[in-house]
Scaffold this motif. Structure first.
Motif, short mmCIF file in Angstrom:
data_model
loop_
_atom_site.label_atom_id
_atom_site.label_comp_id
_atom_site.label_asym_id
_atom_site.label_seq_id
_atom_site.Cartn_x
_atom_site.Cartn_y
_atom_site.Cartn_z
N TRP A 1 58.67 45.24 23.01
CA TRP A 1 59.39 45.58 24.38
C TRP A 1 58.35 45.90 25.39
O TRP A 1 57.29 46.12 24.98
N ALA A 2 58.63 45.38 26.75
CA ALA A 2 57.76 45.36 27.64
C ALA A 2 58.42 45.38 29.19
O ALA A 2 59.44 44.71 29.26
N ALA A 3 57.79 45.66 30.13
CA ALA A 3 58.09 45.66 31.34
C ALA A 3 57.00 45.07 32.31
O ALA A 3 55.88 45.68 31.88
N PHE A 4 57.04 44.31 33.08
CA PHE A 4 55.80 43.69 33.99
C PHE A 4 56.41 43.85 35.32
O PHE A 4 56.59 42.91 35.98
N PRO A 5 55.94 44.99 35.71
CA PRO A 5 56.40 45.36 37.44
C PRO A 5 55.21 44.56 38.19
O PRO A 5 54.17 44.00 38.27
N GLY A 6 56.15 44.42 39.44
CA GLY A 6 55.56 43.59 40.54
C GLY A 6 55.17 42.08 40.24
O GLY A 6 55.37 41.65 39.30
N PHE A 7 54.61 41.56 41.46
CA PHE A 7 54.04 40.12 41.34
C PHE A 7 52.99 39.86 40.42
O PHE A 7 53.21 38.86 39.28
N THR A 8 52.00 40.72 40.29
CA THR A 8 51.03 40.43 39.54
C THR A 8 51.65 40.80 37.71
O THR A 8 51.29 39.85 36.91
N GLY A 9 52.57 41.58 37.68
CA GLY A 9 53.28 41.73 36.49
C GLY A 9 53.94 40.35 36.14
O GLY A 9 53.97 39.96 34.81
N SER A 10 54.64 39.68 37.06
CA SER A 10 55.19 38.57 36.61
C SER A 10 54.48 37.40 36.15
O SER A 10 54.61 36.73 35.32
N ILE A 11 52.92 37.27 36.86
CA ILE A 11 52.23 36.44 36.34
C ILE A 11 51.71 36.65 35.27
O ILE A 11 51.60 35.83 34.29
N SER B 1 51.35 45.65 32.91
CA SER B 1 52.58 45.75 31.92
C SER B 1 52.42 47.37 31.39
O SER B 1 51.63 47.86 31.32
N ILE B 2 53.95 47.48 30.98
CA ILE B 2 53.82 48.69 30.13
C ILE B 2 54.69 48.30 28.83
O ILE B 2 55.63 47.41 28.80
#
Length: 130
Positions: free
Chosen positions: A86-96, A63-64
Motif C-alpha cells: 500500500w502506498a501514496a506518492f505525493p506531489g510531482f516528485t512522488g509521481s516520478i 512516498s508513504i
C-alpha cells in the motif's frame, strides 16, 4: 497511519507449517528474529500477530508506504504467504518515484525475491520428516 492506496499483492506457497513459515518471515525481515521491532531501515513495526500478520510502515519525502505479510494455511498443504503493498506518492516528485519503483517492475522483483527468501528459510529449518 492514514489509509493508503492499494498497490498490489504477491504470494507464494511455502512447503512448511505456519509456525516454521512465521519464523522464516521474521528471519527474513528482522535483524533479530526474536524481536519483530528490528525491521529493516526505512520501516517501522506497525503490527504483529504471531503466525498470522506482520505489518510494516514507512515514509520518506517521495512516498508513504505499508508492507503487510499475511500467513494462511494452504488447503493443498503448507502455508500461503502474501505480501500486500500500500502506498501514496505525493506531489510531482512522488509521481516520478512511483514510476521508477512501481512502473519499472522493480517493486515486483524485490517483493518476489523476499517471498522466495522466506520460502528458502522455512524449508531449510523444517523439522526432518520421519
Amino acid at each position: 497511519m492514514e489509509r493508503l492506496p492499494y498497490i498490489d499483492e504477491h504470494a507464494i506457497t511455502v512447503p512448511a507449517d505456519r509456525a516454521a513459515t512465521w519464523r522464516a518471515v521474521l528471519r527474513t525481515m528482522c535483524s533479530n528474529p526474536d524481536n519483530p521491532e528490528t525491521v529493516p531501515f526505512g520501516f517501522a513495526l506497525e503490527a504483529v500477530e504471531q503466525n498470522e500478520r506482520l505489518a510494516l510502515t514507512g515514509r520518506h519525502p517521495f512516498s508513504i508506504y505499508r508492507l503487510i505479510f499475511l500467513l494462511d494455511d494452504d488447503p493443498a498443504g503448507g502455508t500461503r504467504v502474501a505480501a500486500q503493498s500500500w502506498a501514496a506518492f505525493p506531489g510531482f516528485t512522488g509521481s516520478i518515484y512511483r514510476a521508477l519503483v512501481i512502473g519499472s517492475g522493480g517493486h515486483r522483483v524485490v517483493v518476489g525475491n523476499i517471498l522466495k527468501h522466506i520460502a528458502r528459510q522455512a524449508f531449510s529449518t523444517r523439522a526432518p520428516q520421519r
